[in-house]
Design a protein around this motif. Structure first.
Motif, PDB file in Angstrom:
ATOM      1  N   PHE A 131       0.826  -1.206   0.000  1.00  0.00           N
ATOM      2  CA  PHE A 131       0.000   0.000   0.000  1.00  0.00           C
ATOM      3  C   PHE A 131       0.863   1.261   0.000  1.00  0.00           C
ATOM      4  O   PHE A 131       0.524   2.258  -0.637  1.00  0.00           O
ATOM      5  N   GLN A 132       1.979   1.217   0.713  1.00  0.00           N
ATOM      6  CA  GLN A 132       2.862   2.374   0.754  1.00  0.00           C
ATOM      7  C   GLN A 132       3.472   2.650  -0.615  1.00  0.00           C
ATOM      8  O   GLN A 132       3.511   3.798  -1.084  1.00  0.00           O
ATOM      9  N   VAL A 133       3.924   1.596  -1.284  1.00  0.00           N
ATOM     10  CA  VAL A 133       4.488   1.754  -2.631  1.00  0.00           C
ATOM     11  C   VAL A 133       3.416   2.234  -3.599  1.00  0.00           C
ATOM     12  O   VAL A 133       3.662   3.083  -4.463  1.00  0.00           O
ATOM     13  N   LEU A 134       2.196   1.700  -3.449  1.00  0.00           N
ATOM     14  CA  LEU A 134       1.094   2.106  -4.321  1.00  0.00           C
ATOM     15  C   LEU A 134       0.801   3.592  -4.185  1.00  0.00           C
ATOM     16  O   LEU A 134       0.582   4.298  -5.186  1.00  0.00           O
ATOM     17  N   ALA A 135       0.817   4.090  -2.945  1.00  0.00           N
ATOM     18  CA  ALA A 135       0.556   5.514  -2.722  1.00  0.00           C
ATOM     19  C   ALA A 135       1.661   6.377  -3.308  1.00  0.00           C
ATOM     20  O   ALA A 135       1.395   7.427  -3.901  1.00  0.00           O
ATOM     21  N   VAL A 136       2.910   5.938  -3.161  1.00  0.00           N
ATOM     22  CA  VAL A 136       4.031   6.717  -3.692  1.00  0.00           C
ATOM     23  C   VAL A 136       3.985   6.758  -5.211  1.00  0.00           C
ATOM     24  O   VAL A 136       4.158   7.820  -5.839  1.00  0.00           O
ATOM     25  N   GLY A 138       1.351   6.238  -7.198  1.00  0.00           N
ATOM     26  CA  GLY A 138       0.191   7.000  -7.653  1.00  0.00           C
ATOM     27  C   GLY A 138       0.395   8.498  -7.560  1.00  0.00           C
ATOM     28  O   GLY A 138      -0.016   9.249  -8.451  1.00  0.00           O
ATOM     29  N   GLY A 139       1.051   8.951  -6.495  1.00  0.00           N
ATOM     30  CA  GLY A 139       1.297  10.381  -6.347  1.00  0.00           C
ATOM     31  C   GLY A 139       2.411  10.902  -7.219  1.00  0.00           C
ATOM     32  O   GLY A 139       2.489  12.103  -7.482  1.00  0.00           O
ATOM     33  N   ALA A 140       3.304   9.991  -7.671  1.00  0.00           N
ATOM     34  CA  ALA A 140       4.438  10.419  -8.479  1.00  0.00           C
ATOM     35  C   ALA A 140       4.136  10.436  -9.971  1.00  0.00           C
ATOM     36  O   ALA A 140       4.943  10.948 -10.753  1.00  0.00           O
ATOM     37  N   VAL A 141       2.994   9.888 -10.371  1.00  0.00           N
ATOM     38  CA  VAL A 141       2.660   9.850 -11.796  1.00  0.00           C
ATOM     39  C   VAL A 141       2.351  11.257 -12.295  1.00  0.00           C
ATOM     40  O   VAL A 141       1.456  11.927 -11.765  1.00  0.00           O
ATOM     41  N   PRO A 142       3.060  11.763 -13.290  1.00  0.00           N
ATOM     42  CA  PRO A 142       2.731  13.090 -13.851  1.00  0.00           C
ATOM     43  C   PRO A 142       1.335  13.074 -14.474  1.00  0.00           C
ATOM     44  O   PRO A 142       0.935  12.084 -15.087  1.00  0.00           O
ATOM     45  N   ALA A 143       0.615  14.166 -14.288  1.00  0.00           N
ATOM     46  CA  ALA A 143      -0.753  14.239 -14.809  1.00  0.00           C
ATOM     47  C   ALA A 143      -0.776  14.056 -16.322  1.00  0.00           C
ATOM     48  O   ALA A 143      -1.663  13.380 -16.867  1.00  0.00           O
ATOM     49  N   LEU A 144       0.195  14.634 -17.005  1.00  0.00           N
ATOM     50  CA  LEU A 144       0.224  14.527 -18.467  1.00  0.00           C
ATOM     51  C   LEU A 144       0.414  13.069 -18.898  1.00  0.00           C
ATOM     52  O   LEU A 144      -0.283  12.576 -19.787  1.00  0.00           O
ATOM     53  N   TRP A 145       1.343  12.374 -18.258  1.00  0.00           N
ATOM     54  CA  TRP A 145       1.602  10.978 -18.612  1.00  0.00           C
ATOM     55  C   TRP A 145       0.413  10.095 -18.273  1.00  0.00           C
ATOM     56  O   TRP A 145       0.025   9.226 -19.051  1.00  0.00           O
ATOM     57  N   GLY A 146      -0.197  10.328 -17.094  1.00  0.00           N
ATOM     58  CA  GLY A 146      -1.371   9.535 -16.713  1.00  0.00           C
ATOM     59  C   GLY A 146      -2.530   9.732 -17.671  1.00  0.00           C
ATOM     60  O   GLY A 146      -3.223   8.782 -18.036  1.00  0.00           O
ATOM     61  N   GLY A 147      -2.748  10.988 -18.095  1.00  0.00           N
ATOM     62  CA  GLY A 147      -3.819  11.254 -19.045  1.00  0.00           C
ATOM     63  C   GLY A 147      -3.570  10.602 -20.388  1.00  0.00           C
ATOM     64  O   GLY A 147      -4.486  10.035 -20.997  1.00  0.00           O
ATOM     65  N   LEU A 148      -2.327  10.669 -20.860  1.00  0.00           N
ATOM     66  CA  LEU A 148      -2.000  10.027 -22.135  1.00  0.00           C
ATOM     67  C   LEU A 148      -2.183   8.514 -22.061  1.00  0.00           C
ATOM     68  O   LEU A 148      -2.654   7.886 -23.024  1.00  0.00           O
ATOM     69  N   LEU A 149      -1.846   7.925 -20.928  1.00  0.00           N
ATOM     70  CA  LEU A 149      -2.019   6.481 -20.765  1.00  0.00           C
ATOM     71  C   LEU A 149      -3.496   6.105 -20.820  1.00  0.00           C
ATOM     72  O   LEU A 149      -3.877   5.121 -21.481  1.00  0.00           O
ATOM     73  N   LEU A 150      -4.347   6.885 -20.169  1.00  0.00           N
ATOM     74  CA  LEU A 150      -5.787   6.600 -20.208  1.00  0.00           C
ATOM     75  C   LEU A 150      -6.343   6.798 -21.618  1.00  0.00           C
ATOM     76  O   LEU A 150      -7.250   6.069 -22.039  1.00  0.00           O
ATOM     77  N   THR A 190      -8.125  10.809 -14.556  1.00  0.00           N
ATOM     78  CA  THR A 190      -6.728  11.235 -14.490  1.00  0.00           C
ATOM     79  C   THR A 190      -6.465  12.019 -13.213  1.00  0.00           C
ATOM     80  O   THR A 190      -5.488  11.765 -12.492  1.00  0.00           O
ATOM     81  N   VAL A 191      -7.342  12.984 -12.932  1.00  0.00           N
ATOM     82  CA  VAL A 191      -7.190  13.789 -11.718  1.00  0.00           C
ATOM     83  C   VAL A 191      -7.405  12.936 -10.473  1.00  0.00           C
ATOM     84  O   VAL A 191      -6.638  13.001  -9.505  1.00  0.00           O
ATOM     85  N   GLY A 192      -8.459  12.101 -10.496  1.00  0.00           N
ATOM     86  CA  GLY A 192      -8.835  11.343  -9.310  1.00  0.00           C
ATOM     87  C   GLY A 192      -7.796  10.343  -8.873  1.00  0.00           C
ATOM     88  O   GLY A 192      -7.562  10.166  -7.668  1.00  0.00           O
ATOM     89  N   ILE A 193      -7.148   9.675  -9.809  1.00  0.00           N
ATOM     90  CA  ILE A 193      -6.141   8.678  -9.440  1.00  0.00           C
ATOM     91  C   ILE A 193      -4.949   9.338  -8.756  1.00  0.00           C
ATOM     92  O   ILE A 193      -4.437   8.848  -7.741  1.00  0.00           O
ATOM     93  N   ILE A 194      -4.511  10.462  -9.302  1.00  0.00           N
ATOM     94  CA  ILE A 194      -3.348  11.148  -8.723  1.00  0.00           C
ATOM     95  C   ILE A 194      -3.685  11.739  -7.355  1.00  0.00           C
ATOM     96  O   ILE A 194      -2.943  11.563  -6.383  1.00  0.00           O
ATOM     97  N   VAL A 195      -4.825  12.428  -7.264  1.00  0.00           N
ATOM     98  CA  VAL A 195      -5.224  13.025  -5.988  1.00  0.00           C
ATOM     99  C   VAL A 195      -5.592  11.940  -4.984  1.00  0.00           C
ATOM    100  O   VAL A 195      -5.348  12.067  -3.781  1.00  0.00           O
ATOM    101  N   GLY A 196      -6.164  10.834  -5.471  1.00  0.00           N
ATOM    102  CA  GLY A 196      -6.530   9.732  -4.584  1.00  0.00           C
ATOM    103  C   GLY A 196      -5.330   9.160  -3.860  1.00  0.00           C
ATOM    104  O   GLY A 196      -5.440   8.737  -2.698  1.00  0.00           O
ATOM    105  N   ALA A 197      -4.168   9.128  -4.519  1.00  0.00           N
ATOM    106  CA  ALA A 197      -2.957   8.638  -3.863  1.00  0.00           C
ATOM    107  C   ALA A 197      -2.576   9.536  -2.686  1.00  0.00           C
ATOM    108  O   ALA A 197      -2.167   9.046  -1.622  1.00  0.00           O
ATOM    109  N   SER A 198      -2.736  10.849  -2.861  1.00  0.00           N
ATOM    110  CA  SER A 198      -2.442  11.774  -1.755  1.00  0.00           C
ATOM    111  C   SER A 198      -3.431  11.601  -0.616  1.00  0.00           C
ATOM    112  O   SER A 198      -3.045  11.577   0.563  1.00  0.00           O
TER     113      SER A 198
END
Length: 319
Positions: A131-136, A138-150, A190-198
């Motif tokens: 869970f700790q690695v998952l949170a790190v 998720g929070g480290a994924v750049p929004a631009l890269w995450g959006g392009l992946l989706l 895209t926004v929710g996954i990144i903010v969800g990690a925080s």
């Protein structure tokens, strides 16, 4: 009541300070503001007419007073590009930005709070480390890269599972709510996954802080299971901290979705502010910056009042 009046007074003072900072920030730019707005190749007559139109030939105190008077009447000025009211333009853009933020925040809460609770309830060290690695990550994924992946996964026309639109917003707006909602799904994810990690990290930290006081053990001694104690007692005691985090996160997301709006070609507040800066429409930029700053202050005020209502112990400091 004393606390409320004091906070409202501070809010008004902060709003005046912000208005002064925004007003002066655009007037200390290198060069003449009328020349900047008119363009480097503009004729002297065009620059002089623009200076007279904007009242730039008057003292700064008079310009500021006129601007504040307009703000009190809901007049943020007129855009130089279209001649529309800045307030009307911002309201149109807000119909895209705020639904996007709300959807993104709902996704973040649906991800962050359950996973944060699961991280605290996990008994095995490997599970907690996962869970700790998952949170790190998720929070480290750049929004631009995450959006392009989706987009590569789910966008119509180019995705592996082409089920969702990836660019633009329906011209009919919310008059066709189904199409409008679908246009916001990928940006919200895209926004929710990144903010969800925080939020997951904050939830885990808040619950661990509550657990360190022995409250969870006391609840278990009263007959609750560990899961019930964490979810029913721990979450309730951690709620003031989570409300503060969620409120401030909501305010930050207004500018945080700027990259997302540009990536998905959504005509929201963030992308509109970038366009206005690019077109040197400083009248619109001035009004938009003030509204954003005022929004941050309003959210901060609401968070403080909600935090105090959820935790009455804070009132003891006023006595």
């Amino acid at each position: 009541m004393r606390y409320l009046l004091r906070r409202l007074a501070l809010f008004v003072v902060a709003l005046l300070v912000i208005s002064l900072v925004v007003f002066l920030a655009l007037r200390v730019l290198p060069g003449d503001i009328a020349t900047i707005m008119a363009g480097l190749n503009a004729s002297p007559e065009r620059v002089a007419a623009l200076r007279d139109q904007l009242g730039l030939d008057r003292p700064l105190s008079e310009q500021y007073g006129s601007w504040i008077a307009g703000l009190l009447h809901g007049d943020l000025g007129t855009t130089m590009l279209t001649g529309q009211s800045v307030a009307a333009v911002v309201a149109t853009r807000a119909r895209i930005t705020f639904p996007l933020i709300i959807l993104g925040l709902l996704v973040a809460l649906a991800i962050g709070i359950p996973l944060g609770c699961a991280a605290v309830l996990a008994r095995k060290a490997r599970t907690r480390a996962f869970f700790q690695v998952l949170a790190v990550i998720g929070g480290a994924v750049p929004a631009l890269w995450g959006g392009l992946l989706l987009i590569l996964l789910f966008a119509k026309g180019s995705g592996i599972l082409p089920i969702l639109p990836a660019t633009g917003f329906p011209r009919t707006g919310w008059h066709t709510p189904g199409q409008a909602l679908l246009a916001l799904v990928l940006p919200a994810l895209t926004v929710g996954i990144i903010v969800g990690a925080s939020i997951m990290r904050y939830t885990r930290s808040a619950l661990q802080s509550v657990a360190s006081t022995g409250t969870i053990e006391m609840a278990m001694a009263c007959g609750m299971t560990r899961t019930d104690a964490v979810l029913r007692v721990g979450l309730r005691l951690a709620m003031p901290q989570l409300v503060s985090v969620v409120g401030l996160t909501f305010a930050e997301m207004v500018t945080g979705v700027m990259v997302i709006e540009n990536l998905f070609a959504l005509p929201g507040i963030g992308s509109g502010l970038v366009d206005d800066l690019g077109h040197r429409d400083l009248v619109a930029v001035q009004g938009e910056l003030f509204l954003l700053a005022a929004f941050f202050l309003v959210i901060g005020l609401l968070v403080d009042l909600t935090h105090r209502a959820l935790d009455p112990r804070l009132g003891a400091n006023d006595d």
